[in-house]
Write a protein that holds these residues in place. Structure first.
Motif, short mmCIF file in Angstrom:
data_model
loop_
_atom_site.label_atom_id
_atom_site.label_comp_id
_atom_site.label_asym_id
_atom_site.label_seq_id
_atom_site.Cartn_x
_atom_site.Cartn_y
_atom_site.Cartn_z
N PHE A 49 0.83 -1.21 0.00
CA PHE A 49 0.00 0.00 0.00
C PHE A 49 0.86 1.26 0.00
CE2 PHE A 49 0.78 0.28 4.56
CZ PHE A 49 0.72 1.65 4.81
N TYR B 193 3.38 1.91 -1.77
CA TYR B 193 3.66 2.33 -3.15
C TYR B 193 2.52 3.23 -3.62
CZ TYR B 193 4.37 2.13 -8.21
OH TYR B 193 4.56 2.46 -9.53
N ALA B 194 1.29 2.79 -3.39
CA ALA B 194 0.13 3.60 -3.77
C ALA B 194 0.08 4.90 -2.97
CB ALA B 194 -1.16 2.80 -3.55
N LYS B 195 0.50 4.83 -1.72
CA LYS B 195 0.56 6.01 -0.86
C LYS B 195 1.51 7.05 -1.45
CE LYS B 195 2.19 7.13 3.88
NZ LYS B 195 3.47 7.77 3.60
N MET C 170 2.56 7.21 -4.56
CA MET C 170 2.14 7.60 -5.90
C MET C 170 0.93 8.54 -5.90
SD MET C 170 4.25 6.23 -8.10
CE MET C 170 5.51 6.58 -6.86
N THR D 72 -2.10 7.59 -5.26
CA THR D 72 -3.24 6.85 -5.82
C THR D 72 -4.47 6.93 -4.94
OG1 THR D 72 -1.62 5.31 -6.76
CG2 THR D 72 -3.92 4.67 -6.89
N TYR D 73 -4.27 6.88 -3.62
CA TYR D 73 -5.43 6.95 -2.72
C TYR D 73 -6.18 8.26 -2.91
CZ TYR D 73 -3.86 2.81 -0.13
OH TYR D 73 -3.51 1.52 0.23
N GLU E 172 -8.03 8.33 -6.34
CA GLU E 172 -9.21 7.49 -6.45
C GLU E 172 -10.33 7.88 -5.47
OE1 GLU E 172 -9.76 5.13 -8.72
OE2 GLU E 172 -7.85 5.69 -9.62
N VAL F 132 -7.86 0.37 -3.58
CA VAL F 132 -6.49 0.81 -3.89
C VAL F 132 -5.48 -0.10 -3.21
CG1 VAL F 132 -4.80 2.67 -3.66
CG2 VAL F 132 -7.16 3.20 -4.30
N THR F 133 -5.76 -0.44 -1.95
CA THR F 133 -4.87 -1.35 -1.21
C THR F 133 -4.79 -2.70 -1.89
OG1 THR F 133 -5.39 -0.28 0.91
CG2 THR F 133 -4.50 -2.51 1.01
N ASP G 99 -5.37 -3.45 -5.00
CA ASP G 99 -4.67 -3.34 -6.29
C ASP G 99 -3.16 -3.29 -6.07
OD1 ASP G 99 -7.06 -3.35 -7.64
OD2 ASP G 99 -7.12 -1.18 -8.00
N ALA G 100 -2.72 -2.61 -5.03
CA ALA G 100 -1.28 -2.53 -4.73
C ALA G 100 -0.76 -3.91 -4.34
CB ALA G 100 -1.03 -1.53 -3.61
#
Length: 331
Positions: free
Chosen positions: A39, A41-43, A45, A47-48, A51, A235-236, A238-239
């Motif tokens: 997560f 990585y998404a954090k 980027m 992404t959260y 989205e 999102v989590t 997907d990561a």
């Protein structure tokens, strides 16, 4: 020890979390440093935010009990990777928290380490009587400590148990001021430089000492923001799915390591021992379909028997909410 946990539990029970107003456009999410997960990585980027359409204030904590307190005060809306034991301590005291997903399953990354100079292993664990132990009370490490001492027949009352967050406990065993450390992540890795574990992760699992974390949040806030929560969990997931493909490790690892405050080598050594169940797996009977609720009851009973909490709930079913995760699976 009971007084310390009882005080924390009472504070949690008497503190009501105010409802989140969607118009504010921001939420606060708790997480752990030195606890590398996809997560992050998404954090990094963004992404959260992209989205969910809200700004996110990410705040790091040392323990799951501190996460509970922050959610009780309304300072935190979601906690990523909160250990089941601190979650159980809070809900047993009356805090209306809900587990929303299985964030990570692990067994080798949460353990107790005995100081090397004592030369105590699983065959001589009875020699621990009278020793000083650093344990973050009300956490997964505390639960594992109690279960291990029960297995070895060591009376916890015979030990000098000191409530210490893992970073402090690791420093204490390094300095020789405690005889045993219990904790996780980077702190556990540092503690191992000065001692040995009594049981491996596999040996603990054979004894029924499961170790997993959840994403949690106040029930009232989750009910009012279920769509937002579903997007967060998506999102989590997907990561996690991205990390499951080793072809993405080269891209993700440096980002996760930086966010976790660790070297890439240490990050890989830690995250390789983690299991991130898919959404489909999480919704099965083994996890959120019943297994997690049953496990929470077992954790509560261990704490009751140890005198750490006054009583367990009749059931923890209302503290597991699969609605947002089911919605996320359809997104």
């Amino acid at each position: 020890m009971k007084h310390m946990m009882a005080g924390t539990a009472m504070a949690l029970a008497l503190t009501a979390a105010p409802a989140f107003a969607a118009g504010h456009g921001s939420i606060t999410v708790a997480y752990f440093l030195e606890w590398p997960m996809p997560f992050e990585y998404a954090k990094q980027m963004g992404t959260y935010e992209e989205e969910m359409g809200v700004d996110i204030n990410w705040v790091s904590f040392d323990t799951g009990t501190a996460m509970s307190a922050a959610m009780a005060s309304g300072d935190v809306q979601l906690a990523v990777s909160q250990g089941v034991p601190p979650f159980v301590v809070a809900t047993s005291a009356g805090q209306d928290l809900q587990a929303l997903d299985v964030a990570v399953s692990y067994s080798d990354n949460d353990n107790c380490v005995v100081a090397e100079a004592l030369e105590i292993d699983k065959d001589s664990a009875d020699e621990l009587a009278g020793k000083k132990v650093a344990v973050p009370l009300g956490t997964a490490a505390h639960y594992g400590f109690l279960k291990q001492m029960n297995h070895f027949g060591v009376d916890v009352a015979s030990l000098d148990v000191v409530d210490m967050a893992p970073p402090d406990g690791a420093a204490a065993i390094a300095q020789g001021s405690v005889d045993m450390f219990c904790g996780w992540g980077g702190s556990l890795r540092r503690a191992k430089e000065f001692g040995n574990v009594l049981l491996t992760g596999a040996e603990k699992e054979e004894l029924g000492i499961l170790v997993f974390d959840v994403t949690s949040g106040p029930a009232s806030w989750v009910a009012e923001n279920s769509d937002l929560v579903a997007k967060f969990l998506k999102v989590t997931a997907d990561a996690n799915a991205m990390w499951a493909d080793e072809a993405n490790h080269a891209e993700m690892l440096p980002v996760i390591a930086k966010d976790a405050g660790m070297s890439e080598e240490d990050t890989m050594a830690t995250i390789s021992t983690f299991v991130f169940p898919t959404v489909e797996e999480q919704l099965t009977e083994k996890w959120l379909g019943g297994g997690a609720t049953e496990f929470m009851g077992g954790v509560a009973q261990v704490f009751v028997e140890a005198g750490s909490i006054d009583a367990a709930l009749d059931s923890y079913a209302d503290n597991v909410n699969t609605g947002p995760l089911q919605s996320a699976s359809g997104m």
